[in-house]
Design an enzyme around this catalytic site. Structure first.
Site, PDB file in Angstrom:
ATOM      1  N   SER A 102      26.600   9.161   5.715  1.00 36.33           N
ATOM      2  CA  SER A 102      27.839   8.448   4.765  1.00 36.33           C
ATOM      3  C   SER A 102      28.408   7.337   5.918  1.00 36.33           C
ATOM      4  O   SER A 102      28.112   6.505   6.339  1.00 36.33           O
ATOM      5  CB  SER A 102      28.257   9.493   4.086  1.00 36.33           C
ATOM      6  OG  SER A 102      29.174   8.996   3.124  1.00 36.33           O
ATOM      7  N   ASP A 227      20.369   9.911  -4.079  1.00 34.09           N
ATOM      8  CA  ASP A 227      21.491   9.557  -3.719  1.00 34.09           C
ATOM      9  C   ASP A 227      22.373   9.002  -4.730  1.00 34.09           C
ATOM     10  O   ASP A 227      21.934   7.868  -5.273  1.00 34.09           O
ATOM     11  CB  ASP A 227      21.960   8.878  -2.533  1.00 34.09           C
ATOM     12  CG  ASP A 227      23.214   8.947  -1.856  1.00 34.09           C
ATOM     13  OD1 ASP A 227      24.266   9.287  -2.677  1.00 34.09           O
ATOM     14  OD2 ASP A 227      23.415   8.700  -0.496  1.00 34.09           O
ATOM     15  N   HIS A 255      23.137  13.045  -1.973  1.00 31.89           N
ATOM     16  CA  HIS A 255      23.962  12.383  -0.768  1.00 31.89           C
ATOM     17  C   HIS A 255      23.923  13.364   0.250  1.00 31.89           C
ATOM     18  O   HIS A 255      24.123  12.860   1.564  1.00 31.89           O
ATOM     19  CB  HIS A 255      25.324  11.813  -1.354  1.00 31.89           C
ATOM     20  CG  HIS A 255      26.315  11.405  -0.664  1.00 31.89           C
ATOM     21  ND1 HIS A 255      25.740  10.102   0.190  1.00 31.89           N
ATOM     22  CD2 HIS A 255      27.245  11.535   0.104  1.00 31.89           C
ATOM     23  CE1 HIS A 255      26.568   9.807   1.008  1.00 31.89           C
ATOM     24  NE2 HIS A 255      27.629  10.643   0.903  1.00 31.89           N
TER      25      HIS A 255
END
Length: 277
Positions: A102, A227, A255
């Site tokens: 991320s 995601d 995610h």
């Protein structure tokens, strides 16, 4: 060859294997995303270690059990200081595999810019990826442009000093980040996620990452196919925008792929270590 020599060679090989000195054993450095901490790698870390690799999961500033408060972290460099301090201790003749998840993609890019000769390969797991043509904030700004305010759900934003802070609420954790992860991982996140920042304001003032340093390190992207936080189309755009040596894909990964598909993440990382040995 005498039996004594054969026994000695056999014992030497066992010693090399047990000490982790074989050439296929690597040092992974795992970097979490915004609001999270080293704890988010609790499934993948032991899988890598069981394969004989060395693994360091980092708590960035004001993250995990790091004692700083986000209010006292003014710049992205300060936020990334624990990772940079770790890489500074790596001997000049050693290299690590950097894995960023991320927002952690920007953290490892920053580290690759600072220590390009100490990074064997940079791995971006469902991560934001800067290029060398724009300011480091570019991919975050483009993401914010395409993400309507309602998509942030119950995330709480606030202005603190020179930055915007954010705290993921239970709804966005359940619906956008952990929707395919075990409920136990969602509950863990609800208890441990901390207020963080994307540091867009500070990153917009920084110089571009360079082709000679960040751009010289091999890069691999691992796509998280399900995601909802960084959707597939945006991952694909970043891959095209930044350019990669390899692209892998984990089907059914939300995610938080390290929770929803930990064995697949391990397989991908282990295969990367073999290819870039």
């Amino acid at each position: 060859m005498s039996s004594e020599k054969m026994i000695f060679i056999f014992m030497l090989l066992l010693s090399l294997i047990s000490s982790g000195n074989c050439s296929d054993k690597k040092h992974y450095v795992l970097v979490h995303g915004a609001g999270h901490g080293a704890w988010s790698w609790y499934k993948v870390k032991p899988l890598l270690e069981s394969a004989g690799h060395r693994v360091t999961a980092v708590d960035l500033a004001a993250s995990g059990i790091n004692m700083k408060k986000i209010e006292d972290v003014d710049t992205f460099s300060q936020y990334n200081k624990p990772l940079l301090q770790l890489l500074a201790t790596i001997p000049s003749n050693k290299k690590v595999i950097l894995v960023g998840h991320s927002l952690g993609g920007l953290n490892i890019a920053h580290a690759m810019e600072k220590f390009p000769l100490k990074v064997l390969v940079g791995v971006f797991l469902g991560a934001f990826v800067p290029d060398t043509q724009h300011r480091p904030s570019y991919v975050l700004e483009k993401y914010n442009e395409r993400t309507p305010p309602a998509a942030w759900g119950d995330t709480v934003f606030d202005s603190t000093g020179n930055k915007t802070t954010m705290l993921f609420g239970p709804q966005i954790l359940a619906n956008k980040l952990y929707q395919l992860s075990p409920v136990e991982d969602l509950e863990l996140a609800k208890a441990l996620v901390r207020r963080s920042s994307l540091f867009v304001e500070n990153l917009s003032k920084q110089k571009n990452f360079s082709k000679q340093r960040y751009g010289s390190v091999p890069r691999v992207y691992i796509v998280c196919a399900k995601d909802l936080a960084i959707p597939l189309e945006y991952q694909s755009w970043m891959i095209q925008n930044a350019g990669f040596n390899d692209v892998l894909k984990i089907k059914g990964a939300d995610h938080m792929a390290m929770n929803s598909k930990p064995e697949e993440v391990f397989d991908s990382l282990h295969n990367i270590s073999t290819k870039y040995a």
